[in-house]
Design a protein around this motif. Structure first.
Motif, PDB file in Angstrom:
ATOM      1  N   CYS A   2       0.938  -1.322   0.357  1.00 28.84           N
ATOM      2  CA  CYS A   2       0.134  -0.211   0.264  1.00 28.84           C
ATOM      3  C   CYS A   2       0.534   1.409   0.066  1.00 28.84           C
ATOM      4  N   CYS A  27       0.032   3.293   3.571  1.00 26.55           N
ATOM      5  CA  CYS A  27       0.647   2.356   4.980  1.00 26.55           C
ATOM      6  C   CYS A  27       2.151   1.894   4.448  1.00 26.55           C
ATOM      7  N   CYS A  69      -6.007  -2.414   0.713  1.00 23.62           N
ATOM      8  CA  CYS A  69      -5.561  -1.934   1.502  1.00 23.62           C
ATOM      9  C   CYS A  69      -6.297  -2.773   3.420  1.00 23.62           C
ATOM     10  N   TRP A 108      -5.712  -2.250   6.006  1.00 21.18           N
ATOM     11  CA  TRP A 108      -5.117  -1.312   7.066  1.00 21.18           C
ATOM     12  C   TRP A 108      -5.560   0.213   6.349  1.00 21.18           C
ATOM     13  N   CYS A 109      -5.588   0.013   5.513  1.00 21.38           N
ATOM     14  CA  CYS A 109      -6.610   1.558   4.886  1.00 21.38           C
ATOM     15  C   CYS A 109      -7.890   1.622   4.950  1.00 21.38           C
TER      16      CYS A 109
HETATM   17 ZN   LIG Z   1      -2.557   0.942   3.405  1.00 22.14          ZN
END
Ligand SMILES: [Zn+2]
Length: 436
Positions: free
Chosen positions: A329, A332, A345, A347-348
């Motif tokens: 990504c 991040c 992603c 996480w994002c």
């Molecule tokens: Zn990310």
């Protein structure tokens, strides 16, 4: 060879003036020589693999260099394996020396090229479809009833070379449906995918039909019906139309890719890209798979276009290590999942456009303090994982990568995010980012 043919009268059967065939022989001999040298590169590798003994290696290298390899069974076997047979797919061609041709413009402004014909002092005139007179040594190829004139030209004189480059720094990713995507998110050469798919479909269908016809011809020949076999081979299995279509397709793809690279250089003074030539060396034959062949070939054209357009228009081409750029990504730095043209992603909690994400990562690689051009694949993965682990455990970041500094600045709520990692849309809800 030339002198021998002149001495023993072989040349009398050519029906061509000496000046014409001499150049063609020179050209053919140069091709044979080039193939020989290319084979020797492979054989030298084979020698290194075969023995560690320095004396034995030296003996073989010397024999190879002095062209005495025929006497050594191992070297002879290797040369037979690697020295390409003299099969030439360009028939009906002739080389004309610079001082043997001239061009004239007629009253209607059309350009005519005059080259020596079969009779002494009688030139053959060929109308040209261009307004630029060819110069230097020419190679004339008669293909499908048309004459192709090939010659070398000074690239700096081409009109496209006069266009200045842009002033920005851009990363580019080689795509599947389009030739290139830049780090601004702009695609270039968007019809490439369509061109390749339709060509691949057309070739599959055509090869299927040709295989069928070939088997009918073979059966007829076995039965003794040689007239039928010959009819099929010459009427249905010829190469004129096939070669013209292949040449046309190649020209279309090249135009699409070169135009795409020009569009990028219109914006950029520095183009950051993956080194697309790297993976060719030592690769095994691609076999019959049409898609793979086409993909490998377009990769080579893209590499050539990036190099040639950059050189001509004065932009810099920076090659970077592209390992994991399509699986990371850009926002991040975490490894994620690529699914078709989307990169997810977790996480994002964002699905980025995959090629844009990769292009931005490639751009960042140019300033990466840890990942050099030749850092091995598995080390790159380790470096990327270490970076995200440092974020997770909130250890101080020791390097000064601009990408990381930027990421840190964009993440004031790091602790909150760690808490909500399992929910895929958590982070976006707290701090929406719209950088792509
Ligand atoms: Zn990310």
């Amino acid at each position: 060879m030339r002198d021998r043919w002149l001495a023993d009268g072989t040349h009398l059967q050519f029906g061509v003036l000496a000046n014409a065939w001499k150049e063609t022989v020179r050209d053919a001999m140069a091709d044979i020589g080039a193939n020989l040298e290319a084979a020797k590169v492979q054989v030298r590798r084979a020698i290194t693999r075969r023995t560690d003994d320095p004396a034995e290696r030296k003996r073989m290298f010397t024999s190879l260099k002095a062209d005495r390899w025929a006497g050594d069974p191992f070297l002879a076997r290797q040369m037979r394996k690697h020295w390409k047979r003299g099969s030439n797919h360009t028939h009906d061609q002739i080389v004309v020396r610079a001082d043997r041709h001239n061009t004239v413009t007629d009253a209607r402004g059309r350009l005519w090229l005059a080259v020596p014909g079969l009779e002494r002092r009688r030139m053959v005139r060929i109308p040209l479809s261009t307004s630029v007179a060819p110069t230097g040594t020419l190679r004339l190829i008669l293909r499908g009833g048309r004459v192709e004139v090939h010659y070398q030209m000074d690239a700096s004189l081409m009109r496209s070379s006069q266009r200045p480059c842009g002033d920005r720094r851009l990363g580019v990713d080689k795509g599947y449906t389009e030739a290139l995507t830049d780090s601004d998110g702009q695609p270039h050469g968007i019809s490439l995918g369509q061109l390749l798919t339709s060509e691949s479909d057309r070739l599959k269908e055509r090869n299927r039909r040709r295989a069928k016809l070939r088997s009918i011809a073979n059966t007829a020949a076995l039965r003794g019906d040689h007239a039928k076999a010959h009819r099929i081979r010459s009427n249905n299995l010829g190469s004129v139309k096939r070669d013209l279509q292949a040449a046309r397709h190649r020209a279309q793809v090249r135009t699409e890719i070169f135009t795409a690279v020009h569009r990028v250089v219109d914006k950029a003074a520095t183009v950051v890209a993956e080194d697309l030539t790297k993976h060719f060396a030592g690769r095994k034959s691609l076999g019959k798979n049409i898609n793979r062949r086409l993909a490998a070939w377009t990769k080579g054209v893209t590499a050539e276009a990036l190099k040639s357009v950059s050189e001509r228009r004065g932009s810099a081409l920076v090659h970077v290590n592209a390992a994991y750029t399509s699986q990371t990504c850009h926002h991040c730095g975490r490894l994620g999942r690529r699914d078709g043209d989307k990169f997810h992603c977790t996480w994002c909690g964002v699905a980025w456009q995959a090629d844009v994400n990769a292009a931005i990562n490639i751009l960042h690689r140019a300033g990466d303090p840890d990942i050099a051009l030749h850092t091995p694949h598995h080390e790159v993965k380790q470096i990327l994982q270490d970076r995200t682990d440092r974020h997770r455990t909130r250890l101080p970041v020791q390097d000064s990568s601009p990408a990381i500094a930027e990421r840190r600045a964009n993440h004031p709520n790091r602790e909150q995010q760690v808490g909500s990692r399992s929910t895929s849309n958590g982070p976006t809800a707290t701090s929406p980012r719209t950088r792509s």
